[in-house]
Design an enzyme around this catalytic site. Structure first.
Site, PDB file in Angstrom:
ATOM      1  CE  LYS A 224      -4.388  -1.732   1.655  1.00 56.29           C
ATOM      2  NZ  LYS A 224      -5.463  -1.708   2.684  1.00 56.29           N
ATOM      3  NE  ARG A 258      -7.438  -8.096   1.165  1.00 56.45           N
ATOM      4  CZ  ARG A 258      -7.023  -7.232   0.228  1.00 56.45           C
ATOM      5  NH1 ARG A 258      -6.023  -6.368   0.509  1.00 56.45           N
ATOM      6  NH2 ARG A 258      -7.586  -7.203  -0.960  1.00 56.45           N
TER       7      ARG A 258
END
Ligand SMILES: Nc1nc2[nH]c(SCC(=O)O)nc2c(=O)[nH]1
Length: 282
Positions: A224, A258
């Site tokens: 991210k 995740r």
């Protein structure tokens, strides 16, 4: 909370953190968008992630990266449902569906999905009603401030952790009102979903604050912008930062990690677990 009940009598043990492998079947997913749109390559990729040690496969048909355009119900169904059916037909793996649309949830559950992973925490119309109809399906409730299109334009909190925990308490209350047992629920503070760089690292650093609900907490920071902006790295150069984040989240109480890079994350967590087991075996 050391186990999550799943459909068909299965149990996901959570004594130590497990890895959730990301499988985006969207043309515009920021990281691997467009590479697994063919059904057979998507099933093959899911099997690869499982062989690398992923305990859950998270299938996403709608990119929720900042600024992402909405995806129609028809498009999302076309992307996701055939894959759930194909994967369920050839594997007993744990299938998670990353969606906020109630009809996608319903059809995915009927097709064999075990977990509904909703970045909008069942706030969209009909979502909570669908999950109330399928009491054996697990649910991930993620915190997001705003909506993907606008959430990153100047996020602000009076009290970051209090705000997120109030959100969790409100969503848990709504679920309880609908007859959804909290034992089915995973919480997730939503890295990058209405958070500044500083907010993301404060959340990572104090991740164990969310354990107050005695429910498994998921960490999703893989590749991210909290990694990319800190290190000035493009999406495909964020492995080291993502692994560091995964380890810190696990050490701070995350039970589901995740990630895109399953093998590497499994290896990092295995080294950490060996270290811990060595200590507790004394
Ligand atoms: N539960 C959960 N689901 C997610 N879906 C995405 S999509 C954007 C991306 O993978 O960068 N992020 C997350 C996350 O952080 N948590």
């Amino acid at each position: 909370m050391t186990a999550l009940k799943l459909p068909r009598g299965r149990i996901l043990r959570l004594d130590s953190p497990v890895v959730m492998g990301i499988l985006n079947v969207t043309p515009d997913s920021f990281s691997d968008g467009g590479s697994y749109c063919q059904l057979d390559s998507a099933v093959k990729q899911a099997k690869t992630l499982l062989n690398q040690g992923a305990k859950i496969i998270d299938i996403g048909g709608e990119s929720t990266r900042p600024g992402a355009p909405d995806v129609s119900l028809e498009d999302e169904l076309d992307r996701v449902i055939p894959l759930v059916k194909a994967l369920r037909a050839s594997s007993d793996c744990i299938i998670s569906i990353d969606t906020s649309k109630s009809e996608v949830m319903r059809q995915a559950i009927i097709a064999g999905a075990d977990i509904i992973n909703d970045v909008r925490a069942l706030q969209e119309p009909g979502a909570i009603e669908v999950l109330a109809q399928y009491p054996e399906v697990a649910i991930c409730l993620m915190h997001m401030q705003g909506q993907p299109r606008t959430m990153q334009s100047n996020p602000h909190y009076d009290d970051l952790f209090a705000d997120i925990n109030e959100f969790f308490a409100e969503r848990l209350g709504a679920c309880e009102q609908a007859g959804i047992q909290s034992e089915r629920i995973i919480l997730d503070p939503g890295f990058g979903f209405g958070k500044t760089l500083a907010h993301n690292y404060q959340i990572l650093n104090k991740f164990d604050v969310f354990n107050q609900f005695k429910l498994p907490v998921l960490a999703g920071l893989s590749r991210k912008s909290m990694i990319g902006n800190l290190l000035n790295r493009d999406t495909n150069e964020r492995l080291a930062g993502s692994l560091a984040g995964a380890l810190i989240a696990a050490q701070n109480g995350a039970k589901i990690i995740r990630v895109h890079d399953v093998q590497e994350t499994v290896d990092v967590l295995s080294v950490w677990q060996a270290c811990i087991k060595g200590i507790t075996n004394e």
